[in-house]
Design a protein around this motif. Sequence first.
Motif, mmCIF file in Angstrom:
data_model
loop_
_atom_site.group_PDB
_atom_site.id
_atom_site.type_symbol
_atom_site.label_atom_id
_atom_site.label_comp_id
_atom_site.label_asym_id
_atom_site.label_seq_id
_atom_site.Cartn_x
_atom_site.Cartn_y
_atom_site.Cartn_z
ATOM 1 N N LEU A 144 0.811 -1.230 0.000
ATOM 2 C CA LEU A 144 0.000 0.000 0.000
ATOM 3 C C LEU A 144 0.839 1.272 0.000
ATOM 4 O O LEU A 144 0.292 2.365 -0.152
ATOM 5 C CB LEU A 144 -0.916 0.015 1.230
ATOM 6 N N SER A 145 2.160 1.139 0.173
ATOM 7 C CA SER A 145 3.002 2.318 0.341
ATOM 8 C C SER A 145 3.033 3.205 -0.899
ATOM 9 O O SER A 145 3.220 4.417 -0.788
ATOM 10 C CB SER A 145 4.424 1.895 0.716
ATOM 11 N N SER A 146 2.858 2.616 -2.074
ATOM 12 C CA SER A 146 2.945 3.409 -3.313
ATOM 13 C C SER A 146 1.611 4.027 -3.719
ATOM 14 O O SER A 146 1.552 4.784 -4.688
ATOM 15 C CB SER A 146 3.470 2.532 -4.455
ATOM 16 N N LEU A 147 0.539 3.701 -3.005
ATOM 17 C CA LEU A 147 -0.772 4.222 -3.375
ATOM 18 C C LEU A 147 -0.926 5.668 -2.908
ATOM 19 O O LEU A 147 -0.430 6.046 -1.844
ATOM 20 C CB LEU A 147 -1.880 3.365 -2.751
ATOM 21 N N ARG A 148 -1.599 6.444 -3.686
ATOM 22 C CA ARG A 148 -1.882 7.835 -3.343
ATOM 23 C C ARG A 148 -3.385 8.059 -3.478
ATOM 24 O O ARG A 148 -3.971 7.785 -4.529
ATOM 25 C CB ARG A 148 -1.109 8.799 -4.257
ATOM 26 N N PHE A 149 -3.986 8.536 -2.412
ATOM 27 C CA PHE A 149 -5.433 8.688 -2.393
ATOM 28 C C PHE A 149 -5.812 10.159 -2.493
ATOM 29 O O PHE A 149 -5.148 11.026 -1.917
ATOM 30 C CB PHE A 149 -6.019 8.112 -1.099
ATOM 31 N N LYS A 150 -6.875 10.411 -3.219
ATOM 32 C CA LYS A 150 -7.472 11.744 -3.272
ATOM 33 C C LYS A 150 -8.922 11.602 -2.842
ATOM 34 O O LYS A 150 -9.743 11.021 -3.544
ATOM 35 C CB LYS A 150 -7.392 12.341 -4.670
ATOM 36 N N PHE A 151 -9.204 12.109 -1.648
ATOM 37 C CA PHE A 151 -10.527 11.923 -1.086
ATOM 38 C C PHE A 151 -11.504 12.942 -1.662
ATOM 39 O O PHE A 151 -11.134 14.027 -2.074
ATOM 40 C CB PHE A 151 -10.476 12.051 0.439
ATOM 41 N N GLY A 152 -12.765 12.557 -1.637
ATOM 42 C CA GLY A 152 -13.817 13.443 -2.110
ATOM 43 C C GLY A 152 -14.580 12.858 -3.265
ATOM 44 O O GLY A 152 -14.081 12.018 -4.011
ATOM 45 N N LYS A 153 -15.820 13.319 -3.430
ATOM 46 C CA LYS A 153 -16.687 12.826 -4.496
ATOM 47 C C LYS A 153 -16.953 13.878 -5.572
ATOM 48 O O LYS A 153 -17.576 13.569 -6.580
ATOM 49 C CB LYS A 153 -18.036 12.397 -3.895
ATOM 50 N N ASN A 154 -16.489 15.088 -5.343
ATOM 51 C CA ASN A 154 -16.802 16.164 -6.271
ATOM 52 C C ASN A 154 -15.713 16.285 -7.344
ATOM 53 O O ASN A 154 -15.109 17.324 -7.528
ATOM 54 C CB ASN A 154 -16.947 17.495 -5.515
ATOM 55 N N ILE A 155 -15.450 15.177 -8.052
ATOM 56 C CA ILE A 155 -14.461 15.172 -9.130
ATOM 57 C C ILE A 155 -15.216 15.207 -10.454
ATOM 58 O O ILE A 155 -15.901 14.256 -10.815
ATOM 59 C CB ILE A 155 -13.560 13.922 -9.054
ATOM 60 N N LYS A 156 -15.111 16.303 -11.144
ATOM 61 C CA LYS A 156 -15.876 16.467 -12.364
ATOM 62 C C LYS A 156 -15.335 15.555 -13.460
ATOM 63 O O LYS A 156 -14.153 15.269 -13.544
ATOM 64 C CB LYS A 156 -15.823 17.923 -12.833
ATOM 65 N N GLN A 157 -16.240 15.125 -14.331
ATOM 66 C CA GLN A 157 -15.856 14.246 -15.424
ATOM 67 C C GLN A 157 -14.892 14.927 -16.372
ATOM 68 O O GLN A 157 -13.978 14.312 -16.904
ATOM 69 C CB GLN A 157 -17.115 13.790 -16.182
ATOM 70 N N SER A 158 -15.056 16.228 -16.536
ATOM 71 C CA SER A 158 -14.176 16.952 -17.452
ATOM 72 C C SER A 158 -12.757 17.019 -16.906
ATOM 73 O O SER A 158 -11.801 17.120 -17.663
ATOM 74 C CB SER A 158 -14.717 18.370 -17.671
ATOM 75 N N GLU A 159 -12.618 16.939 -15.569
ATOM 76 C CA GLU A 159 -11.286 16.971 -14.990
ATOM 77 C C GLU A 159 -10.607 15.618 -15.096
ATOM 78 O O GLU A 159 -9.397 15.526 -15.237
ATOM 79 C CB GLU A 159 -11.380 17.389 -13.519
ATOM 80 N N LYS A 160 -11.420 14.516 -15.012
ATOM 81 C CA LYS A 160 -10.829 13.195 -15.108
ATOM 82 C C LYS A 160 -10.453 12.859 -16.554
ATOM 83 O O LYS A 160 -9.407 12.287 -16.815
ATOM 84 C CB LYS A 160 -11.812 12.142 -14.576
ATOM 85 N N ASN A 161 -11.350 13.199 -17.481
ATOM 86 C CA ASN A 161 -11.114 12.903 -18.902
ATOM 87 C C ASN A 161 -11.329 14.182 -19.719
ATOM 88 O O ASN A 161 -12.390 14.376 -20.303
ATOM 89 C CB ASN A 161 -12.065 11.811 -19.391
ATOM 90 N N PRO A 162 -10.361 15.061 -19.719
ATOM 91 C CA PRO A 162 -10.560 16.323 -20.439
ATOM 92 C C PRO A 162 -10.755 16.081 -21.941
ATOM 93 O O PRO A 162 -10.087 15.244 -22.544
ATOM 94 C CB PRO A 162 -9.269 17.089 -20.148
ATOM 95 N N LYS A 163 -11.703 16.811 -22.475
ATOM 96 C CA LYS A 163 -11.979 16.671 -23.906
ATOM 97 C C LYS A 163 -10.857 17.290 -24.739
ATOM 98 O O LYS A 163 -10.238 18.274 -24.343
ATOM 99 C CB LYS A 163 -13.306 17.353 -24.241
ATOM 100 N N ARG A 164 -10.625 16.684 -25.877
ATOM 101 C CA ARG A 164 -9.616 17.227 -26.782
ATOM 102 C C ARG A 164 -10.174 18.464 -27.481
ATOM 103 O O ARG A 164 -11.327 18.508 -27.866
ATOM 104 C CB ARG A 164 -9.235 16.188 -27.840
#
Length: 518
Positions: free
Chosen positions: A497-517
């Motif tokens: 688990l040492s290499s895992l990095r967590f980002k907490f929260g549910k307010n992650i917009k779809q455009s931020e995860k998969n930005p459109k070209r």
Amino acid sequence: MDKEWVFLHRRSDEYLLGLRAFISHAVAVAGIDGNIKCPCKVCGNRHQRSVTDVEDHLHISGMDDIYANGIWDKHGETIPNVTDEIHHMFQNEDMSSLLADAFGMHDYMAELDVVDEQSSPPYGPTPYAAKFFKMVEEAQTELYPGCGKSKLLFLVRLYQVKTMFGMSDSCLNAMLTLIKQWFPNVDLPESFYKVKKFITDLGLTYEKIDACPNDCMLYYKEHANDTSCHVCGSSRYKRVADSENPSRSRVPQKVLRYFPLGPRLQRLYLSRYTAESMIWHAEHRPKDDVLRHPADSKAWEQLDSIDPTFGSEARNVRLGLASDGFNPFGTMSQSHSTWPVVMSVYNLPPWLCMKKPYLMLSLLIPGPTSPGNNIDVYLRPLVDELKILWEEGIPTYDAFKKEEFNMRAAVMWTINDFPAYAMLSGWSTKGYKACPHCGHSTKSYWLPNSQKCCYLGHRRWIPILHRFQRWTVAFDGHQEHQLPLITMTGAQCLQELSSLRFKFGKNIKQSEKNPKRK
């Protein structure tokens, strides 16, 4: 009544002696025409039997498991009443001495004038100084002149009745008003709010910790004064004071209820009866290589080997953590998921450790949706306190041995269903690698027709010469020749688990995860 004989081997002499003593007591106290209810696994207290039949049934079948681990209320056992015990103590002991015992302050009374309360340890006896004198004064206050009954004890009992029968605040307010009208000499608060204020010093309180509505963070410690989330930018409050309405109170969007664990563990040792039960596992547990209590398990022994000083003190507390979601609105169509986190105490005997008085609500995580992997955000206050309990301990007064000791505590395991297990452990219990024991070596296949994963390879865990190893028709058409996997150690799990990095929260917009070209 002694219960230890129930868990012994039924052919042993000790079992037979305990059985006959139990039957003799039951006939004398609860017998009807020489017959008593038979608590064996077959009868289950449903039938009246003769003494001979009861002895034969218990000798052959043994006692019903639920009854053996519960309260024997069918055979004349005296059920302990905490309120009666407190009342007896109030009537028969000096009040100042009693409360000094409760707060563990015998050795600290002379130091109260010179010790700075702000510099004292978080759970030490010294911070209880102000409470001590206030409790002495309130406990000696009579409900009405000349009655001899404690006002404090009456209010505690009133609070208990309200909780037991689900009375609303308005109902209790009306009851208090009626009592004061009909009995003007009775000195009672005017409302339930003032009752709660009155008994606050008993420790029946909790902390409110504001949380981000998207489960990103708690407004806790270094972020206690923030007004917006540093992850998603959401406002802490859904209603704040402004220039037009300066008196309007601020309403947080989400609130975590945290019930401190340390003071409640300390209170287990304030009763001499409970304090004696807390060391049952060390002094009264049968040690015959039969698994009947967590103290008989390998995990218990392993914790003692990790820290021998922890295991050498029988009064140190072993805890289990359980959590799951529920809908507080019952069968209503409204979808809501609130998550309680409950701590159970495993020092106690088997017939007590899973009873309601010893299951401690530690966190109440608000809904309306499950926290998911963000449950780690809400566990932080509990984890911080558990670190203190493990590394430093807290001074605690033992009413049974009449001495103070440094109590430490450790969480031995968690108790969850499979989805909650994934949330607390960090290992996904869905997909191709869902098995937490097999890990990356999980054998899984996708079933296209049912659109689900199928998990095989479980035959590797049975003995090598077992016939299922060579059985092909009932399984996947292949023989199993793989050896069982070696269980990972705690250090190996941390390394994974040492290499895992967590980002907490549910307010992650779809455009931020998969930005459109563009």
